[in-house]
Design an enzyme around this catalytic site. Structure first.
Site, PDB file in Angstrom:
ATOM      1  CG  ASN A   1     -15.814  27.531  12.388  1.00  0.00           C
ATOM      2  OD1 ASN A   1     -16.256  27.558  11.234  1.00  0.00           O
ATOM      3  ND2 ASN A   1     -15.052  28.499  12.871  1.00  0.00           N
TER       4      ASN A   1
ATOM      5  NE  ARG B   1     -18.456  33.340   8.517  1.00  0.00           N
ATOM      6  CZ  ARG B   1     -18.824  34.493   8.975  1.00  0.00           C
ATOM      7  NH1 ARG B   1     -18.728  34.738  10.266  1.00  0.00           N
ATOM      8  NH2 ARG B   1     -19.291  35.420   8.186  1.00  0.00           N
TER       9      ARG B   1
ATOM     10  CG  HIS C   1     -16.117  29.132   2.527  1.00  0.00           C
ATOM     11  ND1 HIS C   1     -16.580  30.093   1.669  1.00  0.00           N
ATOM     12  CD2 HIS C   1     -14.831  28.905   2.181  1.00  0.00           C
ATOM     13  CE1 HIS C   1     -15.623  30.437   0.826  1.00  0.00           C
ATOM     14  NE2 HIS C   1     -14.544  29.723   1.118  1.00  0.00           N
TER      15      HIS C   1
ATOM     16  NE  ARG D   1     -12.734  23.162  -2.559  1.00  0.00           N
ATOM     17  CZ  ARG D   1     -12.200  24.037  -3.382  1.00  0.00           C
ATOM     18  NH1 ARG D   1     -12.681  24.175  -4.592  1.00  0.00           N
ATOM     19  NH2 ARG D   1     -11.174  24.759  -3.003  1.00  0.00           N
TER      20      ARG D   1
END
Length: 110
Positions: free
Chosen positions: A38, A40, A44, A49
């Site tokens: 999703n 969020r 993150h 990354r």
């Protein structure tokens, strides 16, 4: 693959446990990974990354994912990127690369 197989045979002959041979089997092999995220989770993922401290292989994939997300929904992922970009500060502490401007330019060019 052949070298990894030979190394595994040698390790087995030298008394290595069979459980340890899995590391030789994974050496050099690629995996196709499909994931759902999703917004969020994507934010993150990108924060961790796309950082210059991330392993280069995953960073390359993360940057491509961010590029494709920006092409598909530019407003939804605006501001996604490494912490120095998305938060305005690096979260790596002493391990900070110190290249926030360079990173921002790269992210903006996606």
């Amino acid at each position: 693959f052949e070298l990894a197989g030979e190394a595994a045979k040698q390790a087995l002959n030298l008394g290595a446990a069979e459980q340890a041979l899995v590391y030789f089997a994974l050496s050099g092999h690629t995996l196709h990974v499909i994931t759902d995220m999703n917004g969020r989770e994507l934010m993150h993922f990108c924060r961790l990354r796309t950082c210059t401290r991330a392993q280069w292989e995953i960073r390359k994939i993360a940057l491509e994912m961010l590029r494709q997300a920006r092409a598909a929904a530019p407003g939804a992922v605006q501001g996604f990127g490494p912490a120095c970009y998305s938060l305005g500060r690096c979260t790596e502490g002493r391990m900070c690369c110190g290249r926030a401007d360079e990173v921002a330019a790269q992210i903006d060019s996606l």
